[in-house]
Design a protein around this motif. Structure first.
Motif, PDB file in Angstrom:
ATOM      1  N   SER A  35       0.831  -1.199   0.000  1.00 26.55           N
ATOM      2  CA  SER A  35       0.000   0.000   0.000  1.00 26.55           C
ATOM      3  C   SER A  35       0.864   1.248   0.000  1.00 26.55           C
ATOM      4  N   ASP A  36       0.322   2.305  -0.593  1.00 28.65           N
ATOM      5  CA  ASP A  36       1.066   3.565  -0.648  1.00 28.65           C
ATOM      6  C   ASP A  36       0.617   4.552   0.422  1.00 28.65           C
ATOM      7  N   ASP A  37      -0.243   4.096   1.351  1.00 28.37           N
ATOM      8  CA  ASP A  37      -0.700   5.012   2.401  1.00 28.37           C
ATOM      9  C   ASP A  37      -0.521   4.407   3.791  1.00 28.37           C
ATOM     10  N   LEU A  38       0.607   3.760   3.998  1.00 32.98           N
ATOM     11  CA  LEU A  38       0.910   3.231   5.317  1.00 32.98           C
ATOM     12  C   LEU A  38       1.173   4.381   6.285  1.00 32.98           C
ATOM     13  N   LEU A  39       0.907   4.146   7.561  1.00 34.62           N
ATOM     14  CA  LEU A  39       1.132   5.136   8.625  1.00 34.62           C
ATOM     15  C   LEU A  39       0.391   6.449   8.354  1.00 34.62           C
ATOM     16  N   SER A  40      -0.801   6.362   7.748  1.00 29.48           N
ATOM     17  CA  SER A  40      -1.473   7.570   7.284  1.00 29.48           C
ATOM     18  C   SER A  40      -2.688   7.989   8.086  1.00 29.48           C
ATOM     19  N   TYR A  41      -3.277   7.100   8.877  1.00 29.13           N
ATOM     20  CA  TYR A  41      -4.615   7.358   9.411  1.00 29.13           C
ATOM     21  C   TYR A  41      -4.604   7.462  10.935  1.00 29.13           C
ATOM     22  N   ASP A  42      -5.347   8.465  11.431  1.00 33.15           N
ATOM     23  CA  ASP A  42      -5.462   8.655  12.876  1.00 33.15           C
ATOM     24  C   ASP A  42      -6.272   7.530  13.517  1.00 33.15           C
ATOM     25  N   THR A  43      -7.264   7.035  12.790  1.00 34.34           N
ATOM     26  CA  THR A  43      -8.097   5.944  13.289  1.00 34.34           C
ATOM     27  C   THR A  43      -8.309   4.951  12.151  1.00 34.34           C
ATOM     28  N   VAL A  44      -8.121   3.673  12.458  1.00 33.95           N
ATOM     29  CA  VAL A  44      -8.386   2.605  11.490  1.00 33.95           C
ATOM     30  C   VAL A  44      -9.454   1.697  12.081  1.00 33.95           C
ATOM     31  N   PHE A  45     -10.519   1.468  11.313  1.00 40.44           N
ATOM     32  CA  PHE A  45     -11.583   0.539  11.704  1.00 40.44           C
ATOM     33  C   PHE A  45     -11.497  -0.692  10.817  1.00 40.44           C
ATOM     34  N   ASP A  46     -11.465  -1.865  11.430  1.00 44.90           N
ATOM     35  CA  ASP A  46     -11.536  -3.096  10.636  1.00 44.90           C
ATOM     36  C   ASP A  46     -12.949  -3.663  10.701  1.00 44.90           C
ATOM     37  N   ALA A  47     -13.527  -3.886   9.526  1.00 50.66           N
ATOM     38  CA  ALA A  47     -14.851  -4.499   9.431  1.00 50.66           C
ATOM     39  C   ALA A  47     -14.845  -5.586   8.364  1.00 50.66           C
ATOM     40  N   THR A  48     -13.735  -6.293   8.267  1.00 52.27           N
ATOM     41  CA  THR A  48     -13.556  -7.275   7.186  1.00 52.27           C
ATOM     42  C   THR A  48     -14.071  -8.666   7.533  1.00 52.27           C
ATOM     43  N   GLY A  49     -14.017  -9.028   8.818  1.00 49.35           N
ATOM     44  CA  GLY A  49     -14.301 -10.411   9.178  1.00 49.35           C
ATOM     45  C   GLY A  49     -13.224 -11.357   8.694  1.00 49.35           C
ATOM     46  N   ASN A  50     -12.021 -10.865   8.510  1.00 53.24           N
ATOM     47  CA  ASN A  50     -10.908 -11.665   7.985  1.00 53.24           C
ATOM     48  C   ASN A  50      -9.697 -11.468   8.884  1.00 53.24           C
ATOM     49  N   ILE A  51      -9.223 -12.541   9.492  1.00 54.86           N
ATOM     50  CA  ILE A  51      -8.141 -12.422  10.476  1.00 54.86           C
ATOM     51  C   ILE A  51      -6.857 -11.897   9.849  1.00 54.86           C
ATOM     52  N   HIS A  52      -6.609 -12.215   8.587  1.00 57.04           N
ATOM     53  CA  HIS A  52      -5.386 -11.733   7.932  1.00 57.04           C
ATOM     54  C   HIS A  52      -5.452 -10.219   7.741  1.00 57.04           C
ATOM     55  N   ALA A  61      -1.380   5.703  11.829  1.00 58.27           N
ATOM     56  CA  ALA A  61      -0.380   6.713  12.137  1.00 58.27           C
ATOM     57  C   ALA A  61       0.075   6.586  13.584  1.00 58.27           C
ATOM     58  N   HIS A  62       1.219   7.155  13.879  1.00 60.43           N
ATOM     59  CA  HIS A  62       1.707   7.197  15.258  1.00 60.43           C
ATOM     60  C   HIS A  62       0.704   7.965  16.117  1.00 60.43           C
ATOM     61  N   GLY A  63       0.421   7.414  17.286  1.00 61.29           N
ATOM     62  CA  GLY A  63      -0.527   8.035  18.193  1.00 61.29           C
ATOM     63  C   GLY A  63      -1.975   7.699  17.892  1.00 61.29           C
ATOM     64  N   GLU A 111       2.512   3.961  19.883  1.00 58.97           N
ATOM     65  CA  GLU A 111       1.734   4.085  21.113  1.00 58.97           C
ATOM     66  C   GLU A 111       0.250   3.840  20.775  1.00 58.97           C
ATOM     67  N   THR A 112       0.029   2.683  20.175  1.00 59.47           N
ATOM     68  CA  THR A 112      -1.288   2.338  19.640  1.00 59.47           C
ATOM     69  C   THR A 112      -2.325   2.191  20.737  1.00 59.47           C
ATOM     70  N   THR A 113      -3.505   2.709  20.475  1.00 53.08           N
ATOM     71  CA  THR A 113      -4.682   2.393  21.276  1.00 53.08           C
ATOM     72  C   THR A 113      -5.466   1.329  20.522  1.00 53.08           C
ATOM     73  N   LEU A 114      -5.586   0.157  21.107  1.00 54.70           N
ATOM     74  CA  LEU A 114      -6.291  -0.964  20.482  1.00 54.70           C
ATOM     75  C   LEU A 114      -7.663  -1.109  21.138  1.00 54.70           C
ATOM     76  N   ILE A 115      -8.716  -1.085  20.325  1.00 56.12           N
ATOM     77  CA  ILE A 115     -10.088  -1.062  20.845  1.00 56.12           C
ATOM     78  C   ILE A 115     -10.897  -2.192  20.218  1.00 56.12           C
ATOM     79  N   GLY A 116     -11.469  -3.036  21.060  1.00 51.45           N
ATOM     80  CA  GLY A 116     -12.466  -3.980  20.597  1.00 51.45           C
ATOM     81  C   GLY A 116     -13.841  -3.348  20.762  1.00 51.45           C
ATOM     82  N   SER A 117     -14.710  -3.573  19.784  1.00 49.76           N
ATOM     83  CA  SER A 117     -16.056  -2.989  19.837  1.00 49.76           C
ATOM     84  C   SER A 117     -17.069  -4.098  19.600  1.00 49.76           C
ATOM     85  N   ARG A 118     -18.026  -4.215  20.522  1.00 50.32           N
ATOM     86  CA  ARG A 118     -19.007  -5.296  20.438  1.00 50.32           C
ATOM     87  C   ARG A 118     -20.425  -4.749  20.593  1.00 50.32           C
TER      88      ARG A 118
END
Length: 331
Positions: free
Chosen positions: A216-233, A243-245, A269-276
């Motif tokens: 990808s050409d936009d690594l380290l680019s986003y303040d927030t990333v949401f995964d909604a793929t249903g794919n572990i990979h 992005a950092h922070g 300094e990632t904030t990792l969030i599970g959402s249910r």
């Protein structure tokens, strides 16, 4: 009454069963619309390993109250949205105000029979009266609340850059509510068809065909990333975009192990969030946004069928989900 019964994987029938009886603390609801969820397609396809068949599916529900609630919030005839999460009220999560992750949760249509039927009895606290809205729109509140909950947990800042990976219904919902909160949105997916559907809901968002994360050409680019793929990979690779922070929000729930390189995780300094699931506050927020015209209901509701035709349509859509966002059953 009529009910759609998934007798076993791959077998869906329209059957008759007794109407439910009233019970203390509960309200009978005449179902008007049912949203078909990815979970329903998985149940039909036999991909829910701990589910007991036969099962009446359906947890995205709107209907009319057939009697008033004891607490006075709901009058007979009111249009209501059903919160399908049946909780114990006594576990640690419930006691700290997080019933969405109750230790003993039961979801209508999954752990117990749901709303693909003409009537259902629901605890009165799980019903939210709706005014100024059509039943079709009300049936989409629950799935939108899941995305809204993830966005609320992320605490994203207005003007920040947000990436949603996975342009299915949950991903589109998350992108929609992130945009409502003022974020600049990019949606990635492996399907051009899903991205085209998403663009109709979010015409101001960027849509990009997903590449392998290391290309990808936009690594380290986003303040927030949401995964909604249903794919572990994809879930394991999504950290690369952050992005950092930043904050990484996992909306997907899949079998498998999350695996990140610790130096990559820590240097941001990632904030990792599970959402249910979702909370009442999320249902309320979605309802308010629909009333305010911020949710393009017609673009989201791509398919509709009757109760009788759902026996044929649901299996067809289960095998061709890339052509729809939300399909609904009109009861």
């Amino acid at each position: 009454m009529k009910a759609l019964l998934c007798e076993q994987p791959g077998t869906l029938t329209l059957t008759e069963r007794p109407r439910p009886e009233a019970a203390p603390g509960k309200v009978r609801v005449k179902i008007e619309y049912i949203g078909i969820c990815g979970t329903d397609y998985h149940i039909y396809g036999g991909q829910q390993p701990f589910l007991q068949y036969p099962r009446v599916m359906g947890h995205e529900l709107s209907g009319r109250a057939l009697e008033a609630s004891a607490d006075g919030r709901i009058r007979e005839g009111d249009l209501v949205v059903v919160n399908p999460y049946l909780v114990c009220g006594t576990c640690h999560a419930c006691e700290i105000g997080k019933p969405n992750c109750c230790q003993n949760i039961a979801v209508l249509g999954v752990h117990t029979d749901g709303g693909m039927c003409e009537e259902i009895v629901v605890p009165e606290g799980n019903l939210y009266p709706v005014e100024g809205m059509e039943a079709k729109a009300a049936a989409m509140v629950e799935f939108l609340a899941i995305g809204a909950h993830g966005v609320r947990r992320s605490k994203l800042a207005k003007g920040s850059k947000a990436l949603v990976v996975g342009a299915g219904p949950i991903g589109i919902g998350a992108a929609l509510f992130a945009a409502i909160d003022g974020a600049e949105i990019t949606l990635k997916d492996t399907s051009e068809a899903r991205l085209a559907l998403a663009a109709k809901v979010l015409p101001n968002a960027k849509t990009e065909l997903a590449k392998p994360a290391d290309q990808s050409d936009d690594l380290l680019s986003y303040d927030t990333v949401f995964d909604a793929t249903g794919n572990i990979h994809a879930m394991n690779a999504g950290l690369n975009y952050l992005a950092h922070g930043g904050s990484y929000v996992l909306l997907s729930v899949v079998k498998g192990d999350l695996s990140f390189a610790d130096p990559e995780f820590h240097k941001r300094e990632t904030t990792l969030i599970g959402s249910r699931n979702a909370l009442k506050a999320d249902f309320d927020h979605v309802l308010a946004c629909i009333r305010d015209g911020l949710v393009p209901i017609d673009a989201l509701a791509t398919h509709e069928t009757s109760f009788e035709d759902a026996v044929t349509n649901l299996p067809e859509w289960a095998n061709d989900r890339g052509t729809l966002i939300k399909a609904l059953i009109r009861v």
